[in-house]
Design a protein around this motif. Structure first.
Motif, short mmCIF file in Angstrom:
data_model
loop_
_atom_site.label_atom_id
_atom_site.label_comp_id
_atom_site.label_asym_id
_atom_site.label_seq_id
_atom_site.Cartn_x
_atom_site.Cartn_y
_atom_site.Cartn_z
N ASP A 94 0.80 -1.22 0.00
CA ASP A 94 0.00 0.00 0.00
C ASP A 94 0.84 1.28 0.00
O ASP A 94 0.34 2.35 0.34
N ALA A 96 1.89 4.42 -0.96
CA ALA A 96 1.22 5.38 -1.85
C ALA A 96 2.17 6.03 -2.83
O ALA A 96 1.81 6.25 -4.00
N ARG A 99 3.20 3.61 -5.57
CA ARG A 99 2.06 3.49 -6.46
C ARG A 99 1.96 4.72 -7.38
O ARG A 99 1.64 4.59 -8.57
N THR A 133 -3.15 7.83 -1.14
CA THR A 133 -3.43 7.84 -2.57
C THR A 133 -4.49 8.89 -2.93
O THR A 133 -4.43 9.48 -4.02
N ALA A 134 -5.43 9.15 -2.03
CA ALA A 134 -6.47 10.15 -2.32
C ALA A 134 -5.85 11.53 -2.45
O ALA A 134 -6.17 12.28 -3.40
N GLY A 137 -3.74 11.66 -5.63
CA GLY A 137 -4.59 11.73 -6.80
C GLY A 137 -5.21 13.10 -7.00
O GLY A 137 -5.29 13.60 -8.13
N ASN A 152 -5.99 8.34 -11.38
CA ASN A 152 -6.54 7.74 -10.17
C ASN A 152 -6.90 6.27 -10.39
O ASN A 152 -6.76 5.45 -9.47
N LEU A 155 -3.68 4.47 -10.13
CA LEU A 155 -3.17 4.54 -8.76
C LEU A 155 -3.78 3.47 -7.87
O LEU A 155 -3.17 3.08 -6.86
N THR A 156 -4.95 2.99 -8.22
CA THR A 156 -5.66 2.02 -7.38
C THR A 156 -5.85 0.67 -8.07
O THR A 156 -6.61 -0.18 -7.57
N ASN A 157 -5.17 0.47 -9.18
CA ASN A 157 -5.32 -0.77 -9.96
C ASN A 157 -4.39 -1.85 -9.39
O ASN A 157 -3.26 -2.02 -9.84
N ASP A 158 -4.87 -2.57 -8.39
CA ASP A 158 -4.02 -3.57 -7.73
C ASP A 158 -3.52 -4.64 -8.69
O ASP A 158 -2.37 -5.10 -8.57
#
Length: 230
Positions: A94, A96, A99, A133-134, A137, A152, A155-158
């Motif tokens: 995680d 950030a 990422r 991440t928020a 982003g 975004n 950034l959250t695409n695991d």
């Protein structure tokens, strides 16, 4: 379990590393310009004949912030057989900031965001070192030319990010990285230096020593003797 990668020194390059049996670099001295990395492998596969110059960095590292414009300018002076790649330091799944870098790669916004993130953390204070991440982003979305939705999403695409995070972490681990910025050439040579300038100068020496050898020009056939007149 949260993976841990220590970023505790500006130039880890003075620390000893185990050497592997491989040819020494012509004209250079191991322990002065570089240290060989046992079992070292490049971070990414490049075309045959290309030499990878990997910088392991962290957005939260003030030394990396200072170094960023220097290595960016230096990269433009490299010979055709060498290429700089950036490797974010990874603290866990995680992380950030790691990422954020891979989101830049995915959305082709490194020219817009890489230096901007350093500035936002270390100069303007627009982003805290522990930004999530928020926050990252939201900041990226305000940078001209950045597609906020695409960034975004990346950034959250695991599914896309986790393998990249693992690869970056494993590269730093097998290379013996303990601090940032660190430069590893061809996955096998940890560059040494006691200043930003000497780090880059020594990296260039190693890059030059790994230049592809030019094939010797074929010998020209001897001229035929002139025919004798009767």
């Amino acid at each position: 379990m949260r993976a841990l990668l220590l970023f505790i020194a500006l130039f880890l390059t003075s620390a000893p590393f185990a050497a592997q049996a491989q040819a020494k670099l012509a004209g250079l001295t191991e322990g002065v310009e570089y240290t060989r990395i046992e079992g070292g492998q490049p971070y990414r596969q490049l075309p045959p004949g290309m030499v990878e110059v990997a910088e392991v960095f962290a957005y939260t590292c003030p030394h990396c912030a200072h170094f960023a414009p220097m290595i960016e300018a230096w990269a433009k002076t490299l010979p055709p057989h060498a290429r700089v790649v950036y490797v974010p330091g990874v603290f866990g799944r995680d992380d950030a900031w790691a990422r954020a870098y891979f989101a830049e790669e995915a959305t082709k916004t490194i020219p817009l965001l890489h230096r901007s993130f350093f500035t936002a953390i270390h100069e303007s204070g627009e982003l805290p070192q522990n930004a999530g991440t928020a926050q990252i982003g939201q900041y990226a979305g305000r940078v001209r030319g950045v597609n906020a939705a695409a960034f975004n999403a990346a950034l959250t695409n695991d599914a896309a990010l986790v393998p990249k995070l693992r690869a970056a972490y494993e590269f730093a681990q097998r290379s013996g990285v303990e601090g940032t910025p660190s430069i590893i050439v061809a996955g096998r040579y940890m560059i040494r230096g006691n200043s930003y300038e000497s780090l880059l100068a020594n990296a260039r020496k190693v890059v030059n020593a790994l230049a592809p050898r030019r094939a010797a020009a074929p010998a020209r056939p001897a001229a035929a003797p002139a025919a004798k007149r009767p």
